[in-house]
Structure formats: structure tokens, C-alpha cells
Design an enzyme around this catalytic site. Sequence first.
Site, PDB file in Angstrom:
ATOM      1  N   ARG A   1     -32.200  18.338 -10.794  1.00  0.00           N
ATOM      2  CA  ARG A   1     -32.956  19.541 -11.160  1.00  0.00           C
ATOM      3  C   ARG A   1     -34.446  19.353 -10.883  1.00  0.00           C
ATOM      4  NH1 ARG A   1     -32.059  20.886 -17.024  1.00  0.00           N
ATOM      5  NH2 ARG A   1     -33.070  22.809 -16.354  1.00  0.00           N
TER       6      ARG A   1
ATOM      7  N   HIS B   1     -33.168  31.218  -3.142  1.00  0.00           N
ATOM      8  CA  HIS B   1     -32.803  32.540  -3.679  1.00  0.00           C
ATOM      9  C   HIS B   1     -32.657  33.573  -2.558  1.00  0.00           C
ATOM     10  CE1 HIS B   1     -33.554  31.967  -8.082  1.00  0.00           C
ATOM     11  NE2 HIS B   1     -34.186  30.908  -7.611  1.00  0.00           N
TER      12      HIS B   1
ATOM     13  N   CYS C   1     -29.379  28.393  -6.852  1.00  0.00           N
ATOM     14  CA  CYS C   1     -30.348  27.646  -7.653  1.00  0.00           C
ATOM     15  C   CYS C   1     -29.727  27.167  -8.968  1.00  0.00           C
ATOM     16  CB  CYS C   1     -31.604  28.481  -7.827  1.00  0.00           C
ATOM     17  SG  CYS C   1     -33.041  27.462  -8.098  1.00  0.00           S
TER      18      CYS C   1
ATOM     19  N   GLU D   1     -31.245  36.319  -2.517  1.00  0.00           N
ATOM     20  CA  GLU D   1     -31.350  37.698  -3.025  1.00  0.00           C
ATOM     21  C   GLU D   1     -32.794  38.194  -3.044  1.00  0.00           C
ATOM     22  OE1 GLU D   1     -30.896  35.036  -4.720  1.00  0.00           O
ATOM     23  OE2 GLU D   1     -32.073  35.108  -6.560  1.00  0.00           O
TER      24      GLU D   1
ATOM     25  N   GLY E   1     -31.986  31.058 -12.439  1.00  0.00           N
ATOM     26  CA  GLY E   1     -32.537  31.286 -13.769  1.00  0.00           C
ATOM     27  C   GLY E   1     -32.827  29.924 -14.347  1.00  0.00           C
ATOM     28  N   GLU E   2     -32.456  29.718 -15.584  1.00  0.00           N
ATOM     29  CA  GLU E   2     -32.632  28.395 -16.190  1.00  0.00           C
ATOM     30  C   GLU E   2     -31.230  27.918 -16.593  1.00  0.00           C
ATOM     31  OE1 GLU E   2     -35.657  27.126 -15.892  1.00  0.00           O
ATOM     32  OE2 GLU E   2     -34.733  25.257 -16.528  1.00  0.00           O
ATOM     33  N   SER E   3     -30.739  26.908 -15.904  1.00  0.00           N
ATOM     34  CA  SER E   3     -29.346  26.504 -16.109  1.00  0.00           C
ATOM     35  C   SER E   3     -29.067  26.087 -17.553  1.00  0.00           C
ATOM     36  CB  SER E   3     -28.967  25.391 -15.136  1.00  0.00           C
ATOM     37  OG  SER E   3     -29.878  24.333 -15.204  1.00  0.00           O
TER      38      SER E   3
ATOM     39  N   ILE F   1     -37.612  28.387  -5.917  1.00  0.00           N
ATOM     40  CA  ILE F   1     -38.304  28.498  -7.203  1.00  0.00           C
ATOM     41  C   ILE F   1     -37.812  27.381  -8.120  1.00  0.00           C
ATOM     42  CG2 ILE F   1     -38.805  29.968  -9.197  1.00  0.00           C
ATOM     43  CD1 ILE F   1     -38.027  32.396  -7.400  1.00  0.00           C
ATOM     44  N   ARG F   2     -38.668  26.425  -8.382  1.00  0.00           N
ATOM     45  CA  ARG F   2     -38.292  25.253  -9.199  1.00  0.00           C
ATOM     46  C   ARG F   2     -36.888  24.764  -8.813  1.00  0.00           C
ATOM     47  NH1 ARG F   2     -38.367  25.351 -14.838  1.00  0.00           N
ATOM     48  NH2 ARG F   2     -39.190  23.258 -14.748  1.00  0.00           N
TER      49      ARG F   2
HETATM   50  N1  GLN Z   1     -35.172  24.879 -12.549  1.00  0.00           N
HETATM   51  C1  GLN Z   1     -34.019  25.658 -12.907  1.00  0.00           C
HETATM   52  C2  GLN Z   1     -32.957  24.784 -13.577  1.00  0.00           C
HETATM   53  O1  GLN Z   1     -33.044  23.587 -13.552  1.00  0.00           O
HETATM   54  C3  GLN Z   1     -33.439  26.359 -11.703  1.00  0.00           C
HETATM   55  C4  GLN Z   1     -34.464  27.293 -11.126  1.00  0.00           C
HETATM   56  C5  GLN Z   1     -33.921  28.540 -10.511  1.00  0.00           C
HETATM   57  O2  GLN Z   1     -32.770  28.908 -10.701  1.00  0.00           O
HETATM   58  N2  GLN Z   1     -34.778  29.237  -9.811  1.00  0.00           N
HETATM   59  O3  GLN Z   1     -32.053  25.296 -14.134  1.00  0.00           O
END
Ligand code: GLN
Length: 196
Positions: A109, A173, A82, A175, A51-53, A137-138
Site C-alpha cells: 500500500r 483510476h 487501487c 474511471e 478509496g481507502e481499503s 492516487i496514493r
Molecule cells: N491508499 C489507499 C489504500 O491503501 C488506496 C488509494 C486509492 O484507492 N486511490 O487503501
Amino acid sequence: MEYLKPRIGVLAIQGDYAAHAEALKEAGADPVEVRKPDQLDGLDGLILPGGESTTVLRFLEKLNFFEILADFCAQKPVFGTCAGAILLARKVKHPPQRSLGLLDAVVERNAYGRQIDSSILTAETALPGGPLEMVFIRAPRLAETANSVEVLARREGFPVLVRQGKILAATFHPELSQDRRVHELFVRIVNEARGV
Ligand code: GLN
């Protein structure tokens, strides 16, 4: 004695927790969505999803959940994917942010740049059963890992799947793929820890 499936929590604050719950079911565990500290009671392990930490951190702090989560993760098996791996790391860079400090690694990150920030790679890993699909993903990069951290897969020389005792972390990921070997590994780590 009758075998009871392990009850594994999935932190359900933000991100793709539903896909993890599904993957856990397929890997032989009972998933439990965790949104509040008391929902950790009695769980055998926990997944910290992607997600977005930064967003997850903000929620954890608002709910006074950070310290309780750190305690739980210091005692029971935990799997961070992630953003979850970022939360587990000893040190976070680019930019720096607070973390649980349990995985002896330095993580950067969004380390793969815009062009390849989301990609799918299929590569050999230490898991039996041939190449594994990995969805990035990112993704962060595990820039440094201590000797106590076992590297189970790499991308461009950097670890992408690691284990340190009862801590498992992936910068991709699992999952989101059909292959359940990574979740099955985590369920085995949980079962080992509960002596099953
Ligand atoms: N870019 C996100 C972060 O820095 C991590 C991306 C992800 O969990 N897919 O939190």
C-alpha cells in the site's frame, strides 16, 4: 437472441463509485450500485473501486459482507481499482491487512512515497489504440505477481494493470480519465464469462 447489456455491480460503500458507474455506461454496461449482500444477486460482474481499503474492509466486516463478497468474486468477473486491487490481492503489506486473496499478487500500500503519491502518467499498454492516461492516487504497488497474472501495463517496471482470467486489477483510476478502453476490456471479460 436479443443482446441484453451486462449488469455490472459497483461496490458503493466508499470511494469514487459514481465515476465507475458512468464509465460502465459509456462502455456498454448497466451499472448497479451495491451496498448490501443481496444486491449482488443476478449481477454479471463487479467493480471494487478505489478509496481507502481499510475503511472498505471495516464496512464489509460490519455488514457481514466479506465472505459473501469473496464467494461472488471467486465466481464472477471482478475489476479492482487501487484500493479495490488491494482488496483482491493474495497478500497485502505496508501495513498487512486482510484481503479476498483472489489475485495471485503481493501488494504494497501507498508505495510511491509522498512526493509522487498522486500523479498522471501516459504510457503504452497492451491495449490497442496507443498510449493510455493513468491517474495514480496514493497508489499501491504490485510488488510480486504470479506467472498466471498477465501484465497489461507497467510503471517503473512494476505492473499497474493486470489480468488473471476473469480478474482485472489496476493500481490507477481509469474511471477518472476520458479513455474507456479499460472499462471496455472489463465489459468484454464479463460478456465472455456469460457466453455473449
Ligand atoms: N491508499 C489507499 C489504500 O491503501 C488506496 C488509494 C486509492 O484507492 N486511490 O487503501
